[in-house]
Enzyme design. Structure first.
Site, PDB file in Angstrom:
ATOM      1  CB  ILE A 136       8.460   6.105   1.346  1.00  0.00           C
ATOM      2  CG1 ILE A 136       9.577   5.068   1.470  1.00  0.00           C
ATOM      3  CG2 ILE A 136       9.010   7.527   1.434  1.00  0.00           C
ATOM      4  CD1 ILE A 136      10.567   5.078   0.318  1.00  0.00           C
ATOM      5  CD  GLU A 150       4.793   4.751  -2.738  1.00  0.00           C
ATOM      6  OE1 GLU A 150       3.676   5.144  -2.390  1.00  0.00           O
ATOM      7  OE2 GLU A 150       5.075   4.548  -3.930  1.00  0.00           O
TER       8      GLU A 150
END
Length: 191
Positions: A70, A112
């Protein structure tokens, strides 16, 4: 306990007029559901990766391995709070899971970062899958409980099974992921 999707929908509804203790209780339930979901993904993936690692190489069927990160996740957490970061993660995982074929694998690979193994897909089909995921995610707009719209994007590094082992593929996908970040983010790069 509510499913993650319901918790995500509740937080994205934009109509959040409950007392503080109720908000805290709901947030705690949301975080609990999210952690549970992540743990399920991790455990399922660990088992599948151990079982499938050798099988994938022995069968000589094409497969792709993608590392998904991300973009600017730390900024989302720092500027909007960890509950919004959690909401972003839930949305990503739900979108990945919806688009996987039977037997494909998703595993959380860090804060992430996620690893996706697409089985029995040639280069073209696998690349199309990752590009479609990247486009879908970058077009999303999540609504926080405070009414802010939050968008996010992904950088993805992809490696293909061309006779190498999965450890080497992970290294290649990680290199391609770093290349995607260096080349401006919100991209898919091939090893």
């Amino acid at each position: 306990m509510p499913k993650a999707r319901k918790a995500g929908n509740f937080f994205t509804s934009g109509t959040f007029n409950t007392p503080a203790n109720d908000r805290n209780k709901i947030h705690n339930e949301f975080v609990s559901v999210w952690k549970n979901k992540c743990e399920q993904i991790i455990m399922k993936a660990r088992f599948s990766m151990k079982e499938d690692k050798k099988t994938l190489q022995e069968k000589e069927e094409p497969f792709a391995l993608g590392l998904i990160d991300i973009d600017d996740f730390k900024a989302i957490n720092d500027n909007l709070g960890h509950s919004v970061g959690d909401m972003v993660m839930v949305e990503l995982v739900q979108n990945i899971e919806k688009s996987l074929d039977n037997g494909d694998i998703v595993a959380r690979f860090g804060d992430e970062k996620f690893c996706v193994v697409l089985k029995n897909k040639d280069h073209k089909k696998a690349l199309e899958w990752f590009l479609k995921l990247k486009s879908k995610i970058s077009s999303l707009s999540l609504r926080t409980k405070e009414g802010k719209n939050v968008g996010f994007s992904l950088s993805i590094g992809v490696a293909f099974s061309d006779g190498g082992d999965t450890n080497e593929m992970l290294k290649q996908a990680d290199f391609a992921l770093r290349k995607a970040k260096q080349n401006g983010k919100n991209r898919v790069e091939i090893a």
